[in-house]
Design an enzyme around this catalytic site. Structure first.
Site, short mmCIF file in Angstrom:
data_model
loop_
_atom_site.label_atom_id
_atom_site.label_comp_id
_atom_site.label_asym_id
_atom_site.label_seq_id
_atom_site.Cartn_x
_atom_site.Cartn_y
_atom_site.Cartn_z
N HIS A 97 18.62 17.42 -10.29
CA HIS A 97 19.00 16.03 -10.57
C HIS A 97 18.27 15.04 -9.67
CE1 HIS A 97 22.01 16.54 -7.25
NE2 HIS A 97 21.79 15.24 -7.10
N ASP A 133 21.43 23.34 -11.54
CA ASP A 133 20.86 22.18 -10.84
C ASP A 133 19.88 22.68 -9.76
OD1 ASP A 133 20.36 19.65 -9.97
OD2 ASP A 133 22.29 19.40 -8.90
N SER A 153 21.55 15.34 -1.59
CA SER A 153 21.26 16.25 -2.72
C SER A 153 19.94 16.99 -2.53
CB SER A 153 21.19 15.45 -4.02
OG SER A 153 22.48 15.10 -4.43
#
Lengths: 271, 430
Positions: free
Chosen positions: A48, A104, A217
């Site tokens: 992402h 992911d 992230s």
């Protein structure tokens, strides 16, 4: 990183800052995440982070021209002291689901390899049988990042402050792996449509206070192998609930890297 | 009277037969049949006046140049012959009969009746004469015969002897053996064989005949039948024949022609010779220091080649070029084609760089020659060697850096993963 501490330079030599700046269509469309160096030219991160931010369900990467990777970085204010690399190739996992963040995971190939040194070194992938089983519940791991360190701030405030509310110095936090069933129940009992799949694991404390957050992230959740004493990337910072990071009974969700070792080797090569 | 008879068979009767023949009578019959036949004559009846040695009446039977028989009377006595049941066979294809009666006959004599037939001659059985017999195979047929030869031979135009085609024997090796055809079996008849030895200019050919030869000769005339002649440039040797070997012949040339002629008779074993070629000698060569030459000979002559090689760990150096061996050749003028090169210690030269690695020389002066050693290592602790080897390489005898573990391949330096130099906080399982 919520509730973390300043990392010492060289403590996380695999830590990469991935900056995406795409002003071709949207002015000031800029974001960042972390990644983990696997070799002299491959970086592992979350899908992402590199997915094009268009408002549809497609999974296509941002233009590689708009991505810069920093390595050996400690203080984001001193990026010039770090190694920066442009990108040759971005590989998003084809199964990445933007609804539930399943799969992911992504790879970035640097256009030019980096030389290893005290501040730039790769992290290990799960290799041995015990590592390939994935992180065991309650095992402690470390995760680092330059993301939000103040849980009370909102995203809008971050943007309006010109990102000055982020941590300049690399932060890290020590988090335990949460039993899968406990985490799954925690999320699926809520009103939102959350799905904690077998490709994810959770980490954090029931009472909160320590967590990863926006901007972290793609960073590696590393666990030290007791046999080899090597640090192995078992997770990638992926997502969390809508509550403030570090809230009570809210766990961070991480991509389970051990499920993707073959996928990584398929793209990077077994070496 | 003379009667010519040419049929293959026929009847001959005395005048007035079966009545008594007249006095004072003489009749001749000339019987001729084709070549390859002879004439068989036999009597059905014979009754002539008998007289001592057939002086009065008789029947004389002749071939071309001999009297085969003279008959008279009725039966054979001590002094006179009567044919009886005996058949008379002519040696050739002609038979002549002459009947004669004298002026008086004391009794009535009825004369004779005879028949003749042509009979085939089996020349294969009868022609034992060396001049006529087939050399190899003989085939008889009615009225004639023909000869044929064993495989590899050709029937000579005399239709009798078997020759060989041997006019194109070329020898180009520096040594060899030449023999007459079929040696040691008798050589073919009616043949002219040519053996050529053609070598490069600069060689001198020497012929060495074996001690005994066997070539048909004549006790008084020099080699009238079979002989060897040797042409060597302007020189000619021979003719040779008989049993005395010509021995050794130094031809002083690089081109020799050996001619061997055989006539249509004789059974002789032939001859055998070996030839060698030598050239001008070249000076002896000394092997280079730390090297050797091969082959090592007491004498080298034209076309001899010598290979110079070096001991392990050394390379032949000629000019600026290094090689494993160097070859020189003795030229026709007695000089070597090149000087003997030197042997230089093998040099592996600067070893290949190893990315993210170091090279350490084991010698103080960073030698790269034979048996020198180096060690590759990686930039510790950020890189490790893959595969996990010592990285020790030695300059081998071929001038190549070689390790016992990887041969000539180099290791690589791979990044070390998961080991930060600054230790992370320890983890204790709960």
């Amino acid at each position: 990183i919520i509730g973390g501490r300043n990392a010492e330079p060289g403590s996380f030599p695999w830590q990469a800052l991935i900056v995406v700046e795409d002003t071709s269509r949207v002015p000031n469309d800029k974001w960042f995440g972390s990644g983990a160096l696997l070799s002299d030219s491959w970086v592992l991160t979350a899908a992402h982070v590199l997915r094009s931010q268009r408002r549809d369900n497609t999974v296509i990467p941002v233009s590689k021209e708009h991505v810069t990777v920093y390595l050996g970085l400690h203080d984001v204010r001193r990026k010039t002291a770090a190694v920066n690399r442009t990108v040759e190739k971005i590989v998003l996992h084809a199964g990445f689901d933007i609804q539930n963040y399943n799969h992911d995971i992504a790879l970035v190939k640097l256009r030019e390899g980096v030389a290893m040194g005290p501040y730039v070194m790769p992290v290990c992938l799960p290799q041995f049988e015990r590592e390939l089983e994935g992180p065991h519940p309650n095992t402690l791991g470390l995760v680092a990042g330059w993301g939000i360190s103040n849980p009370n701030i909102t995203v809008d405030e971050i943007i309006s402050s010109g990102m000055r509310t982020l941590s300049d110095i690399l932060q890290y936090v020590k988090l335990p792996v949460v039993p899968h069933a406990e985490c799954k129940e925690s999320y699926e009992s809520r009103s939102g449509n959350y799905s904690v799949t077998e490709n994810m694991f959770c980490a954090g404390y029931y009472e909160g206070g320590k967590d990863t957050c926006l901007g972290d992230s793609g960073g590696a959740f590393v666990i030290q192998d007791p046999g080899t004493q090597r640090w192995v990337a078992q997770g990638l910072v992926s997502w969390g609930g809508p509550e403030e990071c570090g809230s009570k009974q809210v766990y961070g969700v991480y991509t389970k890297v051990s499920n993707y070792v073959d996928w990584v080797e398929e793209h990077v090569g077994a070496s | 009277d003379a009667v010519d008879l040419t049929d293959m068979f026929g009847e001959i009767q005395s005048p007035n037969f079966p009545d008594s023949y007249p006095s004072d009578s003489e009749v001749t019959w000339n019987i001729s049949v084709p070549d390859g036949f002879r004439i068989k004559l036999y009597f059905m009846h014979f009754d002539l006046e008998s007289s001592y040695l057939c002086e009065y009446d008789y029947l004389k039977i002749e071939a071309e140049d001999q009297v085969l028989a003279t008959f008279c009377g009725r039966e054979t006595t001590d002094t006179e012959q009567a044919p009886g049941q005996q058949a008379i066979l002519s040696p050739g294809s002609y038979m002549g009969l002459t009947f004669r009666s004298d002026f008086s006959n004391e009794e009535r004599f009825t004369g004779f009746e005879a028949h003749y037939t042509a009979v085939d001659v089996d020349e294969c059985l009868e022609k034992s004469d060396e001049e006529l017999a087939c050399d190899h195979y003989c085939h008889n047929y009615i009225g004639g015969y023909y000869c044929s030869c064993r495989f590899g031979y050709i029937l000579h135009s005399d239709n009798r002897t078997c020759k060989v085609e041997c006019s194109d024997n070329l020898f180009t090796q520096r040594s060899g053996v030449i023999t007459s055809a079929d040696f040691p079996n008798p050589y073919p008849k009616s043949s002219d064989c040519l053996y050529r030895v053609e070598l490069e200019d600069g060689f001198f050919i020497t012929l060495q005949f074996e001690d005994s030869i066997d070539i048909e000769d004549h006790p008084e005339v020099s080699c009238p039948y079979d002989y060897i002649k040797i042409k060597a440039g302007p020189l000619e040797f021979g003719p040779f024949c008989g049993e005395k070997s010509p021995g050794r012949i130094e031809t002083q040339t690089n081109s020799v022609q050996i001619l061997f002629h055989s006539d249509n008779s004789g059974e002789n074993q032939g001859w055998k010779l070996s030839y060698t070629a030598t050239g001008n000698s070249c000076p002896l060569v000394q092997p280079p220091i730390n090297g050797k030459i091969d082959p090592l000979q007491a004498r080298y002559s034209f076309k001899d080649q010598v290979v110079i090689s070096c001991n392990p760990g050394y390379k032949v150096l000629k000019g600026d070029v290094e090689s494993d061996t160097f070859q020189i050749e003795c030229l026709k003028d007695g000089t070597w084609s090149n000087k003997v090169p030197i042997c230089k210690m093998a040099d592996c030269r600067a070893p290949a760089e190893l990315e993210h690695g170091f090279i350490t020389f084991t010698s103080r002066s960073n030698l790269t020659t034979y048996r020198s050693a180096i060690r590759y290592s990686c930039q510790h602790p950020y890189y490790r060697m893959a595969p996990n080897v010592t990285g020790l390489y030695t300059c081998d005898e071929n001038g190549v850096w070689r390790s016992e573990e990887l041969g000539t391949k180099l290791p690589s330096c791979r990044p070390v993963c998961g080991r930060p130099v600054r230790p992370l906080p320890g983890i204790i399982k709960r």
